[in-house]
Design a protein around this motif. Structure first.
Motif, PDB file in Angstrom:
ATOM      1  N   MET A   1       0.843  -1.203   0.000  1.00  0.00           N
ATOM      2  CA  MET A   1       0.000   0.000   0.000  1.00  0.00           C
ATOM      3  C   MET A   1       0.876   1.249   0.000  1.00  0.00           C
ATOM      4  SD  MET A   1      -3.078  -0.896  -0.252  1.00  0.00           S
ATOM      5  CE  MET A   1      -4.079   0.537   0.032  1.00  0.00           C
ATOM      6  N   SER A   2       1.967   1.174   0.725  1.00  0.00           N
ATOM      7  CA  SER A   2       2.850   2.328   0.823  1.00  0.00           C
ATOM      8  C   SER A   2       3.501   2.640  -0.537  1.00  0.00           C
ATOM      9  CB  SER A   2       3.872   2.027   1.914  1.00  0.00           C
ATOM     10  OG  SER A   2       4.924   2.891   1.844  1.00  0.00           O
ATOM     11  N   ASP A   3       3.932   1.581  -1.250  1.00  0.00           N
ATOM     12  CA  ASP A   3       4.492   1.778  -2.595  1.00  0.00           C
ATOM     13  C   ASP A   3       3.441   2.372  -3.537  1.00  0.00           C
ATOM     14  OD1 ASP A   3       6.994   0.725  -1.991  1.00  0.00           O
ATOM     15  OD2 ASP A   3       6.423  -1.318  -2.555  1.00  0.00           O
ATOM     16  N   ILE A   4       2.218   1.862  -3.421  1.00  0.00           N
ATOM     17  CA  ILE A   4       1.141   2.334  -4.304  1.00  0.00           C
ATOM     18  C   ILE A   4       0.886   3.825  -4.055  1.00  0.00           C
ATOM     19  CG2 ILE A   4      -1.348   2.125  -4.736  1.00  0.00           C
ATOM     20  CD1 ILE A   4      -0.895  -0.951  -4.088  1.00  0.00           C
ATOM     21  N   GLY A   5       0.881   4.193  -2.790  1.00  0.00           N
ATOM     22  CA  GLY A   5       0.681   5.608  -2.453  1.00  0.00           C
ATOM     23  C   GLY A   5       1.819   6.461  -2.978  1.00  0.00           C
ATOM     24  N   PHE A   6       3.028   5.972  -2.804  1.00  0.00           N
ATOM     25  CA  PHE A   6       4.200   6.733  -3.255  1.00  0.00           C
ATOM     26  C   PHE A   6       4.139   6.970  -4.758  1.00  0.00           C
ATOM     27  CE2 PHE A   6       8.416   7.693  -4.609  1.00  0.00           C
ATOM     28  CZ  PHE A   6       9.065   8.255  -3.524  1.00  0.00           C
ATOM     29  N   ARG A   7       3.848   5.893  -5.499  1.00  0.00           N
ATOM     30  CA  ARG A   7       3.846   5.975  -6.956  1.00  0.00           C
ATOM     31  C   ARG A   7       2.729   6.897  -7.456  1.00  0.00           C
ATOM     32  NH1 ARG A   7       3.413   2.638 -11.609  1.00  0.00           N
ATOM     33  NH2 ARG A   7       1.811   1.321 -10.721  1.00  0.00           N
ATOM     34  N   ALA A   8       1.581   6.820  -6.788  1.00  0.00           N
ATOM     35  CA  ALA A   8       0.463   7.677  -7.180  1.00  0.00           C
ATOM     36  C   ALA A   8       0.842   9.145  -6.997  1.00  0.00           C
ATOM     37  CB  ALA A   8      -0.763   7.336  -6.339  1.00  0.00           C
ATOM     38  N   ALA A   9       1.461   9.449  -5.861  1.00  0.00           N
ATOM     39  CA  ALA A   9       1.850  10.847  -5.605  1.00  0.00           C
ATOM     40  C   ALA A   9       2.943  11.272  -6.577  1.00  0.00           C
ATOM     41  CB  ALA A   9       2.321  10.993  -4.160  1.00  0.00           C
ATOM     42  N   ALA A  10       3.889  10.362  -6.862  1.00  0.00           N
ATOM     43  CA  ALA A  10       4.980  10.707  -7.786  1.00  0.00           C
ATOM     44  C   ALA A  10       4.423  11.017  -9.182  1.00  0.00           C
ATOM     45  CB  ALA A  10       5.993   9.571  -7.854  1.00  0.00           C
ATOM     46  N   ALA A  11       3.406  10.263  -9.600  1.00  0.00           N
ATOM     47  CA  ALA A  11       2.808  10.497 -10.925  1.00  0.00           C
ATOM     48  C   ALA A  11       2.174  11.885 -10.982  1.00  0.00           C
ATOM     49  CB  ALA A  11       1.765   9.428 -11.220  1.00  0.00           C
ATOM     50  N   ASN A  12       1.501  12.264  -9.896  1.00  0.00           N
ATOM     51  CA  ASN A  12       0.877  13.589  -9.849  1.00  0.00           C
ATOM     52  C   ASN A  12       1.925  14.692  -9.782  1.00  0.00           C
ATOM     53  OD1 ASN A  12      -1.896  13.160  -9.975  1.00  0.00           O
ATOM     54  ND2 ASN A  12      -2.261  14.438  -8.181  1.00  0.00           N
ATOM     55  N   LEU A  13       2.951  14.460  -8.967  1.00  0.00           N
ATOM     56  CA  LEU A  13       4.037  15.447  -8.853  1.00  0.00           C
ATOM     57  C   LEU A  13       4.711  15.633 -10.206  1.00  0.00           C
ATOM     58  CD1 LEU A  13       5.571  14.142  -5.510  1.00  0.00           C
ATOM     59  CD2 LEU A  13       4.602  16.428  -5.826  1.00  0.00           C
ATOM     60  N   SER A  14       4.836  14.526 -10.943  1.00  0.00           N
ATOM     61  CA  SER A  14       5.495  14.569 -12.239  1.00  0.00           C
ATOM     62  C   SER A  14       4.709  15.431 -13.241  1.00  0.00           C
ATOM     63  CB  SER A  14       5.657  13.138 -12.760  1.00  0.00           C
ATOM     64  OG  SER A  14       6.198  13.135 -14.039  1.00  0.00           O
ATOM     65  N   ASP A  15       3.389  15.418 -13.143  1.00  0.00           N
ATOM     66  CA  ASP A  15       2.578  16.279 -14.022  1.00  0.00           C
ATOM     67  C   ASP A  15       2.882  17.756 -13.756  1.00  0.00           C
ATOM     68  OD1 ASP A  15       1.192  14.381 -15.515  1.00  0.00           O
ATOM     69  OD2 ASP A  15      -0.324  14.118 -13.962  1.00  0.00           O
ATOM     70  N   ILE A  16       3.047  18.083 -12.481  1.00  0.00           N
ATOM     71  CA  ILE A  16       3.369  19.478 -12.134  1.00  0.00           C
ATOM     72  C   ILE A  16       4.780  19.800 -12.630  1.00  0.00           C
ATOM     73  CG2 ILE A  16       3.721  21.111 -10.218  1.00  0.00           C
ATOM     74  CD1 ILE A  16       0.906  20.462  -9.884  1.00  0.00           C
ATOM     75  N   ALA A  17       5.705  18.825 -12.494  1.00  0.00           N
ATOM     76  CA  ALA A  17       7.080  19.028 -12.970  1.00  0.00           C
ATOM     77  C   ALA A  17       7.093  19.328 -14.466  1.00  0.00           C
ATOM     78  CB  ALA A  17       7.921  17.785 -12.677  1.00  0.00           C
ATOM     79  N   ALA A  18       6.270  18.581 -15.221  1.00  0.00           N
ATOM     80  CA  ALA A  18       6.248  18.741 -16.680  1.00  0.00           C
ATOM     81  C   ALA A  18       5.727  20.114 -17.095  1.00  0.00           C
ATOM     82  CB  ALA A  18       5.394  17.645 -17.301  1.00  0.00           C
ATOM     83  N   MET A  19       4.979  20.766 -16.212  1.00  0.00           N
ATOM     84  CA  MET A  19       4.488  22.125 -16.509  1.00  0.00           C
ATOM     85  C   MET A  19       5.482  23.184 -16.027  1.00  0.00           C
ATOM     86  SD  MET A  19       1.710  21.278 -17.933  1.00  0.00           S
ATOM     87  CE  MET A  19       1.006  22.878 -18.311  1.00  0.00           C
ATOM     88  N   GLY A  20       6.558  22.741 -15.400  1.00  0.00           N
ATOM     89  CA  GLY A  20       7.550  23.678 -14.863  1.00  0.00           C
ATOM     90  C   GLY A  20       7.121  24.282 -13.544  1.00  0.00           C
ATOM     91  N   GLY A  21       6.152  23.652 -12.877  1.00  0.00           N
ATOM     92  CA  GLY A  21       5.579  24.240 -11.666  1.00  0.00           C
ATOM     93  C   GLY A  21       6.169  23.704 -10.371  1.00  0.00           C
ATOM     94  N   THR A  22       5.703  24.306  -9.277  1.00  0.00           N
ATOM     95  CA  THR A  22       6.087  23.872  -7.934  1.00  0.00           C
ATOM     96  C   THR A  22       4.836  23.323  -7.251  1.00  0.00           C
ATOM     97  OG1 THR A  22       7.679  25.651  -7.840  1.00  0.00           O
ATOM     98  CG2 THR A  22       7.082  24.646  -5.739  1.00  0.00           C
TER      99      THR A  22
END
Ligand code: ADP
Ligand code: MG
Length: 377
Positions: free
Chosen positions: A98-119
């Motif tokens: 469950m912890s890995d699943i949570g981490f990966r889900a958050a990383a995917a969302n964070l990555s979308d913000i990264a791709a926009m150049g955002g914080t």
């Protein structure tokens, strides 16, 4: 609709339970059989608030009211993204905790913000828990999510909780910011720009293949001398705990180094297609130049697979694919060295008519297949 009915039922279960203390006959038998003994919604929310709901100065009201209230610096653009994850489609409890699943889900969302150049700044999480789900499962899920968010000072400011009749569902919403006119879009690539990627490609797919060969509950796995324990750890880590390239995305946007960007979630060829379509351009990539990790190469050699194909089609690496004007390339590469960022030039942007072509390791050219992950095929 069914979900909504169940949700209402679940909400009513909680309310009915309170009324029931006064008059037990108020509780309908069908509702009582669906009561969940292991999770108490409000106690769970209180725990999540206590553990993860730390306030930053921009949070006026976090968890605890009907909605969260935040402030943003005047003029700043908001960057918003949301991801829905479904058990059996996006994750498999036999190969991830469950912890890995949570981490990966958050990383995917964070990555979308990264791709926009955002914080990234604030996180909201909506959750539907199946009957088999326990309070401990939920707390582990959040632990993983917040492990991914903490390095970026992202705080949990709200969410919603429901029951699910079939498997886990959860939805993450991330709110971030970017300086005005500095956001990176898929539509900004121009003919003559160079194509770059961060990090290495194909690791996540390779890690997933390894996990599927060896479910966490069994010890059996195919033997292969070339693949060391370090390789395995690296590859499964890249799949289960990917790194969102937040610093790289901010660097590209703040210094106006990139003309367009996307994160590689569907696979290089699929995500390159998005840039090409949205910018109305073609692309030429040199498959010899694709950055491959030693572990990915070792896996491919051990399983007699083509590592280039793993890099080209494998999704969920969460690296950034971006384009850079020829005038900026020297500045970009110099700055990447200074910052310690790993970037690789893999091709150029061509006219739309050119399509997407690749130079193969054998020196031949071929039209690039547009293969990427599709949910509805
Ligand atoms: P409402 O009935 O108004 O939706 P809730 O009882 O669902 O209120 O939520 C109360 C508070 O708890 C809100 O601030 C909400 O954002 C937060 N919250 C509810 N569920 C979650 C969750 N799964 N994760 C984080 N915060 C949550
Ligand atoms: Mg709610």
């Amino acid at each position: 609709m069914i979900w909504f009915v169940w949700f209402v039922l679940f909400k009513q279960t909680n309310q009915t339970n309170q009324i029931n203390q006064i008059n037990p006959s108020n509780m309908a038998p069908t509702v009582r059989t669906k009561a969940r003994p292991t999770i108490h919604e409000f106690d769970l929310i209180r725990t999540l608030h206590r553990r993860h709901g730390r306030h930053t100065p921009s949070v006026i009201q976090g968890i605890g009211d009907d909605a969260a209230v935040i402030t943003s610096p005047a003029g700043q653009w908001s960057v918003l993204t949301t991801d829905l994850l479904t058990e059996g489609v996006h994750f498999d409890l036999r190969t991830a905790t469950m912890s890995d699943i949570g981490f990966r889900a958050a990383a995917a969302n964070l990555s979308d913000i990264a791709a926009m150049g955002g914080t990234p700044q604030h996180l909201l999480v909506a959750l539907a828990v199946p009957r088999t789900g326990t309070r401990q499962h939920v707390l582990q899920l959040y632990r993983g999510m917040m492990d991914a968010c903490r390095p970026h000072c992202v705080g949990l400011i709200g969410g919603d909780t429901s029951a699910s009749k079939s498997g886990w569902f959860f939805n993450l919403t991330l709110i971030g910011g970017v300086a005005p006119r500095k956001a990176l879009f898929r539509s900004g690539a121009r003919v003559g720009d160079f194509l770059y990627v961060t990090g290495t490609l194909g690791d996540s797919l390779t890690g997933l293949k390894l996990l599927n060969e060896r479910p966490i509950h069994t010890k059996r796995r195919p033997s292969s001398a070339a693949l060391t324990t370090r390789h395995r750890k690296f590859l499964t880590g890249r799949h289960l705990r990917p790194t969102a390239r937040i610093a790289e995305g901010r660097w590209l946007s703040t210094h106006r180094l990139a003309t367009s960007a996307i994160d590689i979630s569907d696979g290089l060829s699929g995500d390159l297609r998005h840039i090409c379509e949205d910018s109305h351009v073609g692309a030429y990539i040199d498959l010899n130049a694709l950055p491959l990790s030693p572990a990915c190469r070792a896996y491919a050699a051990a399983r007699k697979l083509d590592p280039v194909n793993l890099a080209l089609t494998g999704g969920e690496d969460y690296e950034l694919l971006f384009t850079v004007s020829p005038r900026q390339c020297r500045r970009l590469e110099q700055s990447a060295i200074e910052q310690g960022f790993s970037i690789t030039c893999i091709g150029t942007i061509r006219r739309y008519r050119f399509g997407m072509q690749a130079l193969t390791p054998h020196g031949t050219r071929h039209q690039l297949a547009m293969t990427s992950y599709e949910h509805f095929t």
